[in-house]
Design a protein around this motif. Structure first.
Motif, PDB file in Angstrom:
ATOM      1  N   MET A 169       0.845  -1.209   0.000  1.00  0.00           N
ATOM      2  CA  MET A 169       0.000   0.000   0.000  1.00  0.00           C
ATOM      3  C   MET A 169       0.869   1.244   0.000  1.00  0.00           C
ATOM      4  SD  MET A 169      -3.124  -0.915  -0.068  1.00  0.00           S
ATOM      5  CE  MET A 169      -3.980   0.557   0.491  1.00  0.00           C
ATOM      6  N   CYS A 170       0.295   2.313  -0.538  1.00  0.00           N
ATOM      7  CA  CYS A 170       1.019   3.571  -0.562  1.00  0.00           C
ATOM      8  C   CYS A 170       1.055   4.183   0.826  1.00  0.00           C
ATOM      9  CB  CYS A 170       0.335   4.570  -1.496  1.00  0.00           C
ATOM     10  SG  CYS A 170       0.106   3.969  -3.147  1.00  0.00           S
ATOM     11  N   LYS A 171       2.020   4.986   1.029  1.00  0.00           N
ATOM     12  CA  LYS A 171       2.097   5.775   2.247  1.00  0.00           C
ATOM     13  C   LYS A 171       2.251   7.222   1.844  1.00  0.00           C
ATOM     14  CE  LYS A 171       4.808   6.570   6.429  1.00  0.00           C
ATOM     15  NZ  LYS A 171       6.022   6.222   7.165  1.00  0.00           N
ATOM     16  N   GLU A 172       1.230   8.012   2.130  1.00  0.00           N
ATOM     17  CA  GLU A 172       1.293   9.420   1.773  1.00  0.00           C
ATOM     18  C   GLU A 172       1.687  10.223   2.997  1.00  0.00           C
ATOM     19  OE1 GLU A 172      -1.352  12.878  -0.334  1.00  0.00           O
ATOM     20  OE2 GLU A 172      -2.268  11.004   0.283  1.00  0.00           O
ATOM     21  N   SER A 187      -3.096   3.865  -5.500  1.00  0.00           N
ATOM     22  CA  SER A 187      -3.074   2.746  -4.544  1.00  0.00           C
ATOM     23  C   SER A 187      -2.277   1.554  -5.065  1.00  0.00           C
ATOM     24  CB  SER A 187      -4.502   2.304  -4.219  1.00  0.00           C
ATOM     25  OG  SER A 187      -5.145   1.786  -5.368  1.00  0.00           O
ATOM     26  N   CYS A 188      -2.021   1.537  -6.375  1.00  0.00           N
ATOM     27  CA  CYS A 188      -1.215   0.446  -6.949  1.00  0.00           C
ATOM     28  C   CYS A 188       0.281   0.669  -6.744  1.00  0.00           C
ATOM     29  CB  CYS A 188      -1.510   0.322  -8.448  1.00  0.00           C
ATOM     30  SG  CYS A 188      -0.962   1.732  -9.431  1.00  0.00           S
ATOM     31  N   VAL A 189       0.652   1.864  -6.326  1.00  0.00           N
ATOM     32  CA  VAL A 189       2.065   2.211  -6.158  1.00  0.00           C
ATOM     33  C   VAL A 189       2.551   1.697  -4.810  1.00  0.00           C
ATOM     34  CG1 VAL A 189       3.755   4.078  -6.112  1.00  0.00           C
ATOM     35  CG2 VAL A 189       1.741   4.252  -7.599  1.00  0.00           C
ATOM     36  N   LYS A 190       3.547   0.834  -4.821  1.00  0.00           N
ATOM     37  CA  LYS A 190       4.046   0.234  -3.584  1.00  0.00           C
ATOM     38  C   LYS A 190       5.071   1.131  -2.884  1.00  0.00           C
ATOM     39  CE  LYS A 190       3.319  -4.521  -5.157  1.00  0.00           C
ATOM     40  NZ  LYS A 190       2.644  -4.138  -6.397  1.00  0.00           N
ATOM     41  N   SER A 222       0.779   6.591 -12.659  1.00  0.00           N
ATOM     42  CA  SER A 222       0.790   5.561 -11.617  1.00  0.00           C
ATOM     43  C   SER A 222       1.234   4.193 -12.120  1.00  0.00           C
ATOM     44  CB  SER A 222      -0.597   5.449 -10.984  1.00  0.00           C
ATOM     45  OG  SER A 222      -1.578   5.091 -11.954  1.00  0.00           O
ATOM     46  N   THR A 223       0.989   3.894 -13.385  1.00  0.00           N
ATOM     47  CA  THR A 223       1.319   2.585 -13.952  1.00  0.00           C
ATOM     48  C   THR A 223       2.821   2.329 -14.050  1.00  0.00           C
ATOM     49  OG1 THR A 223       1.127   3.571 -16.147  1.00  0.00           O
ATOM     50  CG2 THR A 223      -0.820   2.443 -15.287  1.00  0.00           C
ATOM     51  N   VAL A 224       3.630   3.387 -13.990  1.00  0.00           N
ATOM     52  CA  VAL A 224       5.075   3.208 -14.201  1.00  0.00           C
ATOM     53  C   VAL A 224       5.922   3.769 -13.057  1.00  0.00           C
ATOM     54  CG1 VAL A 224       4.889   3.153 -16.715  1.00  0.00           C
ATOM     55  CG2 VAL A 224       5.193   5.354 -15.562  1.00  0.00           C
ATOM     56  N   LYS A 230      -6.783  -0.485 -14.145  1.00  0.00           N
ATOM     57  CA  LYS A 230      -7.362  -1.496 -13.256  1.00  0.00           C
ATOM     58  C   LYS A 230      -8.365  -0.895 -12.272  1.00  0.00           C
ATOM     59  CE  LYS A 230      -4.608  -4.611 -15.030  1.00  0.00           C
ATOM     60  NZ  LYS A 230      -3.877  -3.757 -15.972  1.00  0.00           N
ATOM     61  N   THR A 231      -8.975   0.236 -12.621  1.00  0.00           N
ATOM     62  CA  THR A 231      -9.998   0.866 -11.789  1.00  0.00           C
ATOM     63  C   THR A 231     -10.768   1.881 -12.618  1.00  0.00           C
ATOM     64  OG1 THR A 231     -10.400   2.299  -9.869  1.00  0.00           O
ATOM     65  CG2 THR A 231      -8.288   2.534 -10.974  1.00  0.00           C
TER      66      THR A 231
END
Length: 381
Positions: free
Chosen positions: A1-4, A53-56, A104-106, A256-257
């Motif tokens: 999960m992302c951490k903002e 949210s896909c960004v680790k 976000s995809t890259v 994916k969303t």
């Protein structure tokens, strides 16, 4: 999960090079007191979080204050524990009507190269301030370039690998011409605005088959030109995401969303500031008034990479023309199979493969040498 991270302490501030001109924030409603603007920004933030949210990798979102019109530029930064601070940072600039979350995809793939990654919403777009640009296309372009330079200065970035997509490619090229000492490598991803006819028919067989403007478009131009490009989306209001999803279902597959539809709508449901400037830089149906191909007098020492989607409407001819013109400079051209205009979303693995190869050259300074063969014309499959 992302951490903002919404707030950072002074020690963290020093470690990532932020200064007082940069304002870390979590609540986008502080941008302007207008209620409707605040509501839109709050909803935009929610859609952005879903896309990211896909960004680790941990990331930070914040505003950067710049002098031009006392503006704020909404920005995103990613770095990992393996990031090498000595490596040149990557700066991503979105296209017309876009924003930081479209990358976000890259993002994880780019950070894995040990480079710090920055992206920002161009002034007049997304969550950034929406000033009144000049109606003169030359002056408006200068104002965009000035905002980019003031952002860079506030971020204390000495040199950057500048990646510009579509309209961001045009502005990236303009910025590199104006501030060559700040660009280590210029990456133009399906850049808009380089040729008089920037669009062509979709064709996998003949890339030179460019689309001509139909006769009826010339007749309707006096009427069409009175409206901003995204006026229809605003007119449709909250129905816009559903209609967009119906006509562009493939976008949900890319990200994916279905939050991508809300994000695109909310990005452009606000005051059409950068949109108006973009319109004033156009002649008819996406044709730029001042084609970059005629003024690409970039410092020959700056390496350039063009990345085109094979199925994209963007004309690829300018890339090859510039390669010929810059015979003593490094110019790399990559054609991405199975991709249209949104290369990083449609073919993220191929986009990252090109970037990995490019960054390896940059880190070895190999791109500062003129390539003596035609390997840079090899198509990526």
């Amino acid at each position: 999960m992302c951490k903002e991270v919404a707030v950072i302490d002074q020690n963290q501030e020093k470690s990532i090079g932020f200064d007082r001109s940069i304002e870390i924030c979590d609540d986008l409603t502080i941008e302007e007191p207008i209620k409707s603007r605040s509501e839109i920004l709050s909803q935009l933030k929610d859609a952005e979080k879903v896309l990211l949210s896909c960004v680790k990798t941990s990331y930070k979102t914040y505003y950067v204050n710049i002098p031009l019109w006392n503006s704020k530029i909404y920005s995103l930064t990613l770095k990992s524990e393996e990031t090498d601070e000595n490596r040149c940072p990557i700066v991503l600039l979105h296209g017309f009507g876009g924003g930081v979350a479209l990358w976000s995809t890259v993002l994880d793939g780019l950070v894995s190269t040990k480079h710090i990654v920055h992206a920002f919403d161009l002034l007049g777009f997304g969550s950034s301030t929406r000033p009144k640009f000049s109606t003169d296309p030359v002056q408006a372009e200068k104002e965009f370039v000035q905002s980019i330079e003031e952002w860079r200065s506030a971020m204390k970035i000495e040199q950057m690998i500048f990646v510009g997509h579509s309209f961001g490619g045009l502005l990236g090229a303009s910025y590199a011409i104006e501030h060559p000492e700040r660009v280590r490598h210029l990456v133009l991803v399906d850049p808009w605005g380089f040729h008089e006819g920037s669009m062509r028919r979709r064709s996998t067989e003949d890339d030179s088959n460019r689309r001509r403007v139909p006769w009826w478009a010339h007749i309707l131009h006096p009427i069409i030109s009175q409206f901003n490009p995204l006026a229809t989306a605003r007119l449709l209001g909250t129905r816009s995401p559903k209609i967009m999803k119906k006509f562009r279902p493939e976008m949900e597959g890319w990200y994916k969303t279905d939050a991508i539809y809300d994000y695109n709508y909310l990005n452009n449901a606000q005051k059409p500031s950068g949109e108006v400037a973009f319109k004033n830089m156009n002649l008819l149906l996406g044709q730029v008034k001042r084609p970059m191909i005629h003024r690409f007098n970039l410092d020959p020492k700056i390496p350039v990479t063009f990345m085109y989607g094979k199925q994209s409407w963007v004309d690829k001819t300018p890339g090859y023309s510039i390669k010929c013109q810059r015979s003593q400079s490094y110019v790399n051209i990559k054609i991405i199979e199975n991709a249209g205009h949104q290369i990083f979303a449609e073919a993220p693995l191929h986009f990252l493969e090109v970037m990995d190869d490019l960054l390896e050259l940059v880190n070895k300074n190999s791109d500062l040498n003129y390539p003596k063969d035609d390997e840079n014309l090899e198509k990526l499959t």
